[in-house]
Each structure stands twice: as C-alpha cells, then as structure tokens.
Write an enzyme that holds these catalytic residues in place. Structure first.
Site, PDB file in Angstrom:
ATOM      1  CG  HIS A  35     -10.426   8.876   1.325  1.00 59.09           C
ATOM      2  ND1 HIS A  35     -11.267   8.095   0.871  1.00 59.09           N
ATOM      3  CD2 HIS A  35      -9.541   7.953   1.901  1.00 59.09           C
ATOM      4  CE1 HIS A  35     -11.016   6.787   1.250  1.00 59.09           C
ATOM      5  NE2 HIS A  35      -9.949   6.631   2.005  1.00 59.09           N
ATOM      6  CD  GLU A  91      -2.678   4.110  -1.078  1.00 59.64           C
ATOM      7  OE1 GLU A  91      -3.304   5.283  -0.819  1.00 59.64           O
ATOM      8  OE2 GLU A  91      -2.058   3.572  -0.143  1.00 59.64           O
ATOM      9  CG  HIS A 124      -7.948   7.905  -2.043  1.00 54.99           C
ATOM     10  ND1 HIS A 124      -7.278   7.563  -3.320  1.00 54.99           N
ATOM     11  CD2 HIS A 124      -7.799   6.885  -1.237  1.00 54.99           C
ATOM     12  CE1 HIS A 124      -7.111   6.472  -3.197  1.00 54.99           C
ATOM     13  NE2 HIS A 124      -7.272   5.903  -2.027  1.00 54.99           N
ATOM     14  CG  PHE A 177      -2.575  -0.054   0.803  1.00 54.72           C
ATOM     15  CD1 PHE A 177      -3.083  -0.988   0.417  1.00 54.72           C
ATOM     16  CD2 PHE A 177      -3.331   1.162   1.307  1.00 54.72           C
ATOM     17  CE1 PHE A 177      -4.178  -0.966  -0.022  1.00 54.72           C
ATOM     18  CE2 PHE A 177      -4.658   1.172   0.955  1.00 54.72           C
ATOM     19  CZ  PHE A 177      -4.945   0.142   0.214  1.00 54.72           C
ATOM     20  NE  ARG A 215      -4.600   6.474   0.929  1.00 55.93           N
ATOM     21  CZ  ARG A 215      -5.479   5.889   1.476  1.00 55.93           C
ATOM     22  NH1 ARG A 215      -6.162   6.294   2.477  1.00 55.93           N
ATOM     23  NH2 ARG A 215      -5.768   4.753   1.253  1.00 55.93           N
ATOM     24  CD  GLN A 218      -5.218  10.089   3.660  1.00 58.95           C
ATOM     25  OE1 GLN A 218      -6.088   9.162   3.840  1.00 58.95           O
ATOM     26  NE2 GLN A 218      -4.206  10.000   3.856  1.00 58.95           N
ATOM     27  CG  LEU A 270     -11.624   4.697  -2.647  1.00 59.31           C
ATOM     28  CD1 LEU A 270     -10.367   5.875  -2.711  1.00 59.31           C
ATOM     29  CD2 LEU A 270     -11.669   4.035  -1.371  1.00 59.31           C
ATOM     30  NE  ARG A 291      -6.831   7.098   7.014  1.00 56.46           N
ATOM     31  CZ  ARG A 291      -6.818   6.230   6.022  1.00 56.46           C
ATOM     32  NH1 ARG A 291      -6.420   5.093   6.165  1.00 56.46           N
ATOM     33  NH2 ARG A 291      -7.959   6.531   5.135  1.00 56.46           N
TER      34      ARG A 291
END
Lengths: 587, 247
Positions: free
Chosen positions: A357, A249, A236, A120, A289, A234, A246, A392
C-alpha cells in the site's frame, strides 16, 4: 529530437498529486514574482492521491491534543520516526486541513455544521477528517481546481521526466519527454521539488495505481541522494484479492469485523485485544496496519484463511452496520465491491488480503523538505522526512502531503528567490540525456537488431522476486535470493529494446523507463532490509525476531553505487519527549 | 480457452494518415474488464497499442473509451457484458485523437477552467478562525456535482458537443454548479457571465445523455436544467433591479 530551453522556471514541481499541488500553491503565495511549473506524466487530476479513501488526520476536537496525535504516530512507527518532525507535523496538520476547507473541500460534517471526524487504526482518539470515503479524490480535485486560479502556475501535462539536471553541485532542472510529440526537453529550474508518490508497482499485489513506479525516488537516487528507510513497506490488511483494490480502514473504523475461515475474529489471538461488538480504539480491527497484516500471515500458516484463485484471503464483515450506515459513511466500499467483485457488502462478506500500500521510506529530506543535494526538495510519499518510521499511522499520509508539500514549497521558493544563474552546461547535459535515451531504448530505430528480452517478462520476474523475498516476513536467505534476481534483471534490462519506435505517445518507451526506475528502487528496498538484522514495525525478519534499539534505532540510508550493490549508511533517530517503549494495543 | 475478438480503432499518425480497425483475439476471463484485455494485448500481442489508464478502480478518470459506440470507463466495464463479441473499441467521440485510444484533453480542461471551479468568497476568512460551518443538508446541496472525476464521457455522449465544439459542455456546468450551490461560495455572478454566453448552457437541448453515461451519477443534465432556471431569474433581476445583478 532534444530541445533546449528557453523553458526556465524558478520552481519546478515534479508530480501533480496532493503534495505537488500543495507545494505549487505555497510557492505562489510565498513570492508573487516566482515562475512556477508543475510537470507530470499524467494530468494532475489523474494522480494517485485520487484513490485515497478513508481520511486525513489532524487534531480539531476539544477531547484531543497534539501530544495524543504525536504519541499515536510515534508508537505506530515503532519509534523510528523523528520526533521533532512529528511535532511540527501534528502542529501544522489542523491549519492545513482547515486551509483545504477554506478552498472548498467537501468534508463530511456534524449536524451543527462543524467538521466530522472518524476513528482509524492505531488511534486512541477519533481525529480523521473525511469526505465520505473518497477523501483523496476530493482533496486532489479541490487542490487542482484551486491551482486553476493561479495563472502563474504553468503546467507541463503528460511530460515524462527522465533525469535531473545536476551541475555545479546543485539540481537545476529536469530532462523530460513531451509524450504527445516525443520531444526531449530540458526544463531548467532553480529549485526542483519531487512529489511523485510511491512505488507500489514494484510488487505484484498492490493498491497502487499503474503510474506508481517510484520515478522520483529513482531520479534522486541516481543523482546521488540517499533513499531513507526503504525496507519499510506497508501492507494494507484489506485489499480485494484479484485487483488489489483498497477497502478502506474506515470500513473497520465504522465497525467491520475480520473473520477467518471459521467466522472467528482471529485478531484476538495476536495480542490485539478482546473482541467487542462495537469498535474499540487502538484494539482488534483498529490495531495498526503492520500488526494486522502480520496476523493474517500467521493465521494463514495455521491454515485458517480461505484459499482462492489469487491466494489466501479472509472475510471482512460489515453486514451488521446496515445499509444506511454503509451508504452514508462508506459508499465507495459498496460501489467497489458491487462493481469489481459482484458482491453486495450489505448482505455478503468481502474477501480481503494484505496488499502493498505505502512506502514509509523515500528520498531523504530534512523537516523543510530539503534533500542533501542543493536545489532539490521532496514531499509526500516520495519523501522520507521521517514521520512514518517503521509503520505509518493510517490517515497521516494525506495530511503529510499537505504539511510537507507546503513546507517544501516555502523552502524551494526561498532558495529560488536568491536568483542564482543557470550553468552553461545544461544544454550539453540535455543533449547527452537525449542520446542516452535513444541508445538505451530506441536503437532499433536505426536498424540495430532486436533483442529477445521483453520488459513484460522482466517486470513479472521482478514482482515474483519482491513477493518471495521482501514480503511481510523476510529472512536473510529470502532477501539474498531476491537481491540476486534483481541484479540479474538489471543486467537483462540493458539488453532490451522496445518494439515501438514512434515519437507520438510512446507508452512502451515510458513503461521500459518506469521498469528501470522500479528495479533501482527494488535494489534499495532489498539491500536496506538485508542489513537491518532486527524486526521493527513493517520490517519483520523471521531470523531476527526482536526489536534491537541498541543497534537499530537508526534510519537506513541507501546510496547508489556505480556497478555494485547500494551502500548502506545510518543516521540516528531524533527523540524529543517519547523514549522508545513497548507498542501496546488492545490492553 | 474461450476467446473474444476486440476490434480496436487505431491511429498511428507517423505511419498512416487515416485511422483503421485492427482485430485482436484475447482469452476470455470472467474477472476481466475491457482494460484487462487491452493490457493483455499490450503485454503479449502488440506493444504499440496505446491508451491511458492508471487507478483501475474507477476514480482517476483516465481510461474512458467508446465500447460498442457507448462511452464507458474501461476499468469497470466487464468483457462478459459483450459476449460473444466482437467488441468494438474506439477513442472517445468528439475529441481530437493523438494516437490510438489517446485523445486530447487540453480543450476539455480549458472549458473546466472557464467555469471558475474554485471557491470565490466576498470576504476572506482567516484560517485561524476555524472552519466555515456547513450542515449536512447544505453539503447535500452540491455534493453530487462534486463527484465529477473529469472522465469526459459526458462530452462523448453529448450531441451538442459534436455539433458545436465551443459548447462549454456538461461536466464544466456541473462543476460550476458544484461551487454555486456551496454555502461557502459567493461566485455565482462571475460564473453566470461565462455560462450564459453563446456557448454556455443555452446551447444544451436537454437530450440528457450526459447523465445516462456518467459513471458517478453526477447528473450534469440536472445541473444544466437548474442553471437555466437560475439564469432566467437572474435575467429578470437584471432588468428589474440592475443594481442587484452582476455580483
């Protein structure tokens, strides 16, 4: 229509998503005598945890270590998380994910039957557990189905919480509208845990579901509990342009490329490493991100994105992975593209753009989920422990729901086990709240003239203000303009009254109340951002480009004031073993 | 601008005792799903129109409705499919209506709970001993049944649900099978008792509509069919080897 009691519980959990349901089970297991209830404005399986796709991080493989997970989390956070919290988190993460496995979660597997992990963004080692690309869905349903075993977990499904009942310096329950009947109920509890998730709907383009209006955050904020680190929002990097849906990722972790209008892998121009045909951990498309979303903005400034009817976008290319890998590892990506964009990613590029996000910030809690208000706890995205700091790490949030949901459950159970008696004032508090709701929202029932202010216009103007002023890059000027706009909208909201006067399932009423929650959250975001004169993680101030550890290695705490702007205070960040350093990706 | 008419079946229990159709004209946009059109009405035409929705990506299961008499998720059903209209929108069939397009979900969840959709194990393995091993093939055995989002479309498609409100229904059986076929589970005996009673799987006449309307290809009809086979075997076992049944 206000009704008081006899609804009394030991622990009441607000929100039936990942954190809330995990907390409920933790309470049930901590003390078999406690009366437990979960209250939510939706049925638990509709909670937004259901939309999480890519996975959930925890160290399980022998090539990995807790320190590596901690380091990826801390460097990802731009050193703003509390390292003691992160150490507890990475330590408990594997146990929690295994527990979910023992409850039946259909994790994806290796040929030998062991847990399979994927890479990730922002990670040095593969450690993300996944259930294809519907991880949140499977986690939520596993938790929900497991709670059905416990007859002691009472549910208030489709109850909308309007306020916390606070008396004698402690939180003693909530006031809530039963949606099917419109009855306003007081539900008393010795401990209340807020697990209401985030507030992405404050912004116009978001991956967040319609229900994500920051209810729990605003409830705590109004009760005097500070909001921590709210400036850190955040984005995304890969959402679908029109819907904000979404694209996980995991699509990049499996080997997807991000391409500008010329088909060029532009991330190589933003200090994120060199393009390789295969994915490289902590590099290029697997950078963090915040950095990827910022690179998109810069690329747009250079005129190298593609213009579409819903703003600029770039291309996510997963064609080269082939149909088999796509169907096996990321089938939901294909399903979403086919259904919503009429695009088959096996053959075509996916248009993507950064979309709001996740909130790194939230209700200020300690590492046990306790807020400064006695009897009140919080966990999941609604809370800020903090393990997320200024950005995050992808796939930490589902794990956070489990680890800190369980912790908050235990702490709340312990508090409730003291068996303190309830204040006599609760009934009066509930009656007052009933009158407030009638007066604020339903006064035209009693023949008062309608006002022309519409909640739809106010919501749209709020979206515009947040997009313009508090986006990926901010300045003092842009934030001040947004601040003025939000304040004006707060005043205008007082002058609305809604057209629907029904008691039965009045969603116009709940939309108006959600809007008032969102405006409160918005003011905390903006004021916290305005006072932080530095750039760190997801908070990028074009007028203060560098990170300033001397002044701002601190958490922001936003306190609600009666009529004025929120008051901002600061709290030092806890550093244990990882002194602040440079965030290095791709080199 | 092109427009399309939505004929929405409304029910306002505080005003009228009977449901009625109300027409709304909405602008047509190619990108819009039925839910976008409903949101347009709610925001710009009639704020009292009431329905549930949340994720807008076909996974939360909130927004199921009858569109031209077919149960669908309105967040993934495009307006364009129904041009030139009018498009008839009604609450999910066979459920009690609370208001407008909002139906009572409690009965459905009661049926799901009857199927004991949680892992039942003979021996509890401590978490400290690590994961239960489960190969990709073992996962495949039940994975399809684990994809149910509880959207309830299959109940609205099932003629037996319409005739016998006590019938446990397609999704609940699929969820029972989701655990029965899980290599970690030992609970099929407990579930059999419930699913083979009068309102259990034998009510199903295999019309198969549940699998046709399922937005997640769970195939509840297949789950029920497999159960009937298991059920027959279990019944014979109980006759021939009574000590082995009722685990």
């Amino acid at each position: 229509m206000t009704r008081y009691g006899p609804d009394e519980h030991d622990v009441l959990i607000v929100g039936g998503g990942g954190a809330g349901l995990r907390a409920a089970i933790a309470v049930a297991e901590a003390n078999p005598k406690l009366k437990i209830a979960v209250i939510s404005k939706v049925y638990p399986m509709r909670s937004h945890t259901v939309s999480a796709e890519g996975g959930s991080a925890a160290v399980i493989k022998s090539n990995d270590s807790l320190d590596e997970h901690a380091y990826d989390t801390i460097s990802g956070s731009d050193w703003l998380c509390d390292q003691n919290a992160v150490e507890e988190f990475v330590n408990e993460a594997p146990k929690e994910l295994l527990q979910l496995e023992h409850w039946g979660c259909p994790w994806s597997r290796e040929p030998d039957g062991s847990i399979s992990v994927r890479s990730f963004g922002g990670m040095k080692i593969k450690r993300t557990w996944y259930a294809a690309d519907k991880t949140g869905f499977h986690m939520l349903h596993t938790l929900f189905q497991t709670t059905m075993k416990y007859d002691r977990i009472h549910r208030y499904d489709e109850y909308f919480v309007t306020s916390l009942m606070v008396d004698d310096g402690r939180c003693q329950g909530v006031v809530a509208i039963e949606l099917t009947t419109g009855k306003i109920n007081a539900i008393a509890a010795r401990s209340v845990i807020l697990c209401t998730g985030g507030c992405g709907r404050v912004f116009p383009y978001t991956t967040n579901a319609n229900i994500k209006s920051g209810d729990g955050m605003a409830l705590a904020y109004r009760a005097g509990v500070p909001m921590k680190d709210m400036e850190f929002v955040q984005y995304h990097p890969t959402g679908l342009p029109f819907t904000g849906i979404l694209i996980t990722e995991a699509a990049r972790a499996e080997g997807g490329y991000l391409l500008n209008k010329d088909g060029y892998r532009y991330l190589q121009d933003y200090d994120l490493g060199k393009p390789e045909p295969k994915p490289v951990l902590r590099s290029m498309e697997l950078g963090p991100r915040d950095r990827l979303s910022q690179a998109f903005e810069k690329e747009h400034e250079k005129g190298q994105t593609i213009e579409g009817p819903f703003g600029p976008f770039v291309h996510l290319d997963i064609k080269h992975l082939g149909e088999d890998v796509i169907n096996e590892k990321i089938p939901f990506v294909r399903e979403l593209c086919l259904k919503y964009e009429n695009i088959d990613p096996v053959k075509e590029y996916i248009p993507v753009r950064p979309v709001v996000h996740y909130m790194m910030g939230g209700i200020h809690t300690d590492i046990h989920g306790a807020t400064p208000l006695e009897g009140l706890y919080a966990a999941g995205e609604a809370a800020c422990v903090s393990i997320n700091g200024a950005n995050r790490l992808g796939s930490n949030s589902l794990t956070e729901c489990l680890v800190f949901g369980a912790r908050a459950g235990k702490a709340a159970a312990e508090n409730a086990s003291q068996g303190k008696s309830f204040s006599r004032n609760l009934e009066a508090i509930a009656m007052d709240e009933g009158r407030r709701i009638e007066k604020a929202y339903l006064s035209n029932r009693s023949g008062k003239t309608k006002n022309s202010e519409s909640i739809v216009t106010i919501r749209e103007e709020m979206h515009q203000a947040m997009k313009d002023g508090a986006g990926i890059f901010r300045t003092e000027k842009s934030l001040k303009e947004s601040q003025n706009a939000i304040q004006e909208l707060q005043d205008r909201l007082l002058r609305t009254s809604i057209g629907d006067t029904s008691y039965t399932f009045n969603t116009e009423l709940t939309s108006a109340m959600e809007l008032s929650y969102m405006l409160d959250v918005a003011e905390a975001v903006i004021q916290s951002a305005l006072k932080r004169d530095e750039s760190r993680g997801s908070h990028q101030r074009s007028d203060h480009p560098g990170r300033d550890d001397d002044k701002f290695l601190v958490h922001s705490l936003a306190y609600k004031t009666e009529k004025d702007l929120p008051r901002i205070d600061y709290l030092p960040v806890t550093i244990t073993r990882w002194p602040p350093g440079e965030r290095i990706y791709g080199r | 601008m092109e427009s399309v008419t939505l004929q929405v079946l409304r029910y306002l229990p505080e005003e009228k005792s009977e449901p009625f159709y109300q027409d709304y004209d909405v602008p047509f946009q190619k990108k819009w799903v039925i839910l976008d059109a409903l949101n347009y009405i709610k925001d710009h035409v009639d704020g009292t129109l009431t329905y549930r929705w949340s994720c807008r990506m076909g996974v939360c299961g909130s927004c199921g409705m009858m569109v031209n008499d077919q149960p669908v998720l309105t967040c993934e059903t495009f307006l364009e499919t129904y041009l030139p209209g009018p498009i008839r929108i009604a609450p999910l069939s066979y459920f009690a209506v609370i208001r407008d397009l909002v139906v009572n979900t409690d009965d459905f969840l009661g049926k799901v709970k009857r199927a004991k959709p949680w892992l039942i194990t003979d021996e509890l393995k401590p978490v400290t001993e690590g994961e239960y091993r489960q190969t990709p093939d073992e996962l495949k055995e039940y994975k399809q049944y684990s994809m149910c989002i509880n959207c309830m479309l299959c109940y609205s498609a099932c003629p037996i649900v319409g005739l016998d409100p006590e019938f446990v229904g397609p999704a609940a059986v699929a969820l029972a099978q989701r655990y029965n076929y899980d290599s970690r589970d030992d609970g099929h005996g407990q579930r059999n008792k419930i699913l083979m009673d009068d309102d259990g799987i034998y009510s199903c006449t295999l019309v198969g509509e549940c699998s046709v309307v399922c937005p997640k290809a769970v195939d509840p009809a297949g789950a029920i069919q497999r159960y009937k086979v298991t059920g027959a075997v279990e019944w014979w076992k109980s006759v021939v080897m009574p000590w082995k049944s009722d685990k």
